[in-house]
Design a protein around this motif. Structure first.
Motif, PDB file in Angstrom:
ATOM      1  N   ALA A   1       0.854  -1.182   0.000  1.00  0.00           N
ATOM      2  CA  ALA A   1       0.000   0.000   0.000  1.00  0.00           C
ATOM      3  C   ALA A   1       0.896   1.240   0.000  1.00  0.00           C
ATOM      4  O   ALA A   1       2.091   1.148  -0.302  1.00  0.00           O
ATOM      5  CB  ALA A   1      -0.930  -0.024   1.207  1.00  0.00           C
ATOM      6  N   LYS A   2       0.335   2.399   0.343  1.00  0.00           N
ATOM      7  CA  LYS A   2       1.069   3.657   0.213  1.00  0.00           C
ATOM      8  C   LYS A   2       2.389   3.654   0.981  1.00  0.00           C
ATOM      9  O   LYS A   2       3.436   3.983   0.440  1.00  0.00           O
ATOM     10  CB  LYS A   2       0.194   4.815   0.686  1.00  0.00           C
ATOM     11  N   ASP A   3       2.353   3.294   2.259  1.00  0.00           N
ATOM     12  CA  ASP A   3       3.576   3.320   3.066  1.00  0.00           C
ATOM     13  C   ASP A   3       3.644   2.149   4.034  1.00  0.00           C
ATOM     14  O   ASP A   3       4.247   2.240   5.096  1.00  0.00           O
ATOM     15  CB  ASP A   3       3.696   4.648   3.830  1.00  0.00           C
ATOM     16  N   CYS A   4       2.977   1.052   3.663  1.00  0.00           N
ATOM     17  CA  CYS A   4       2.999  -0.157   4.474  1.00  0.00           C
ATOM     18  C   CYS A   4       2.622  -1.327   3.571  1.00  0.00           C
ATOM     19  O   CYS A   4       2.386  -1.137   2.377  1.00  0.00           O
ATOM     20  CB  CYS A   4       2.025  -0.046   5.649  1.00  0.00           C
ATOM     21  N   TYR A   5       2.566  -2.507   4.126  1.00  0.00           N
ATOM     22  CA  TYR A   5       2.118  -3.643   3.336  1.00  0.00           C
ATOM     23  C   TYR A   5       1.546  -4.732   4.231  1.00  0.00           C
ATOM     24  O   TYR A   5       1.696  -4.707   5.453  1.00  0.00           O
ATOM     25  CB  TYR A   5       3.233  -4.194   2.439  1.00  0.00           C
ATOM     26  N   ILE A   6       0.834  -5.658   3.594  1.00  0.00           N
ATOM     27  CA  ILE A   6       0.304  -6.830   4.276  1.00  0.00           C
ATOM     28  C   ILE A   6       1.131  -8.033   3.839  1.00  0.00           C
ATOM     29  O   ILE A   6       1.421  -8.200   2.644  1.00  0.00           O
ATOM     30  CB  ILE A   6      -1.170  -7.059   3.927  1.00  0.00           C
ATOM     31  N   GLU A   7       1.522  -8.846   4.800  1.00  0.00           N
ATOM     32  CA  GLU A   7       2.276 -10.068   4.516  1.00  0.00           C
ATOM     33  C   GLU A   7       1.431 -11.273   4.899  1.00  0.00           C
ATOM     34  O   GLU A   7       1.013 -11.407   6.052  1.00  0.00           O
ATOM     35  CB  GLU A   7       3.578 -10.095   5.313  1.00  0.00           C
ATOM     36  N   TRP A   8       1.175 -12.141   3.936  1.00  0.00           N
ATOM     37  CA  TRP A   8       0.518 -13.413   4.220  1.00  0.00           C
ATOM     38  C   TRP A   8       1.616 -14.469   4.286  1.00  0.00           C
ATOM     39  O   TRP A   8       2.256 -14.802   3.276  1.00  0.00           O
ATOM     40  CB  TRP A   8      -0.517 -13.725   3.144  1.00  0.00           C
ATOM     41  N   LEU A   9       1.841 -14.961   5.469  1.00  0.00           N
ATOM     42  CA  LEU A   9       2.996 -15.809   5.767  1.00  0.00           C
ATOM     43  C   LEU A   9       2.553 -17.238   6.029  1.00  0.00           C
ATOM     44  O   LEU A   9       1.614 -17.478   6.793  1.00  0.00           O
ATOM     45  CB  LEU A   9       3.721 -15.254   6.997  1.00  0.00           C
ATOM     46  N   SER A  10       3.258 -18.184   5.425  1.00  0.00           N
ATOM     47  CA  SER A  10       2.940 -19.597   5.646  1.00  0.00           C
ATOM     48  C   SER A  10       4.218 -20.425   5.710  1.00  0.00           C
ATOM     49  O   SER A  10       5.301 -19.973   5.316  1.00  0.00           O
ATOM     50  CB  SER A  10       2.035 -20.125   4.523  1.00  0.00           C
ATOM     51  N   VAL A  11       4.066 -21.635   6.221  1.00  0.00           N
ATOM     52  CA  VAL A  11       5.197 -22.550   6.343  1.00  0.00           C
ATOM     53  C   VAL A  11       5.449 -23.216   4.995  1.00  0.00           C
ATOM     54  O   VAL A  11       4.541 -23.751   4.367  1.00  0.00           O
ATOM     55  CB  VAL A  11       4.921 -23.624   7.419  1.00  0.00           C
ATOM     56  N   GLU A  12       6.693 -23.176   4.554  1.00  0.00           N
ATOM     57  CA  GLU A  12       7.091 -23.873   3.326  1.00  0.00           C
ATOM     58  C   GLU A  12       7.773 -25.194   3.651  1.00  0.00           C
ATOM     59  O   GLU A  12       7.476 -26.224   3.058  1.00  0.00           O
ATOM     60  CB  GLU A  12       8.023 -23.000   2.490  1.00  0.00           C
ATOM     61  N   LYS A  13       8.686 -25.163   4.601  1.00  0.00           N
ATOM     62  CA  LYS A  13       9.449 -26.357   4.971  1.00  0.00           C
ATOM     63  C   LYS A  13       9.309 -26.570   6.486  1.00  0.00           C
ATOM     64  O   LYS A  13      10.034 -25.969   7.276  1.00  0.00           O
ATOM     65  CB  LYS A  13      10.905 -26.211   4.571  1.00  0.00           C
TER      66      LYS A  13
END
Length: 243
Positions: A46-58
């Motif tokens: 977004a303008k000055d931030c963001y959303i992180e969708w985090l998941s386990v890969e290993k």
């Protein structure tokens, strides 16, 4: 101090998160891999931030990572996790927090490699606390690049599109059991106030067992998007959120 990003734990692959949010009319992108932590992510800038969708890969790496955020992910599995605040003086912040009586992780070096192979580096700082159903403290970040250079890189890579820069965060609402106690603790951590440069922190009573971030609101919101046990109040695509 700015809200840098919101961490939302998901069980899906990053591409599934990208597809969902693109279908809602918002441009999300695959992030990359945290090779030392066994995780990967999708991002919406977004303008000055963001959303992180985090998941386990290993899972085998994540289980041995000994990293605060990975430990919280493994505990929660799905739903909003915590928020990250951006600073330009993380070492000084570490000193202040310790003087205020908080035990910290000390400044940690971190990195991820994007799908395009670019290495992105940053420093992190955590409040030391057991992972539980109590509200986790925010953690702190200082990027290797300054804000101007970092945003310019995101624009050039098309991760940050013009329509995404119209998205301005308004508030993050946390569900807690003792509003007064949490408010006092967070004000102490954040230097005396809950109004960040780009976001307002609010607390409300929750009826659930777990204290967590419960909703995220952007300016000009006129729709609610529910995703992976998280609630987002968003403007419809094309709305000018700066009005």
């Amino acid at each position: 101090m700015y809200l840098d990003h919101i961490v939302h734990f998901v069980e899906e692959e990053p591409q599934a998160a990208v597809d969902f949010w693109n279908e809602q009319g918002f441009s999300a992108v695959p992030g990359g891999q945290h090779l030392k932590w066994g995780t990967h992510n999708a991002l919406l800038y977004a303008k000055d931030c963001y959303i992180e969708w985090l998941s386990v890969e290993k899972p085998e790496i994540a289980a041995k990572a000994n990293h605060p955020l990975t430990a919280l992910l493994l505990h929660d599995g799905i739903g909003f996790g915590t928020i990250c605040l951006r600073t330009k003086a993380i070492e000084e912040l570490d000193v202040r927090l310790k003087e205020e009586g908080f035990e910290t992780s000390g400044v940690l070096e971190a990195e991820r490699r994007t799908n395009a192979g670019k290495l992105i580096q940053w420093k992190m700082l955590f409040i030391k606390e057991a992972v539980s159903n109590e509200l986790p403290s925010p953690f702190f970040i200082q990027w290797q690049e300054d804000d101007v250079a970092r945003l310019d890189s995101l624009r050039k890579s098309k991760a940050l599109l013009p329509e995404n820069e119209m998205l301005e965060l308004e508030k993050c609402v946390f569900g807690v059991h003792d509003i007064a106690a949490i408010t006092e603790k967070w004000r102490k951590m954040l230097g005396g106030k809950l109004e960040l440069e780009n976001c307002r922190i609010e607390f409300q009573l929750t009826g659930g067992k777990k204290e967590r971030l419960e909703s995220v609101a952007f300016k000009g919101a006129d729709q609610t998007v529910a995703y992976s046990q998280g609630v987002y109040h968003m403007p419809r695509k094309g709305n000018n959120t700066s009005n």
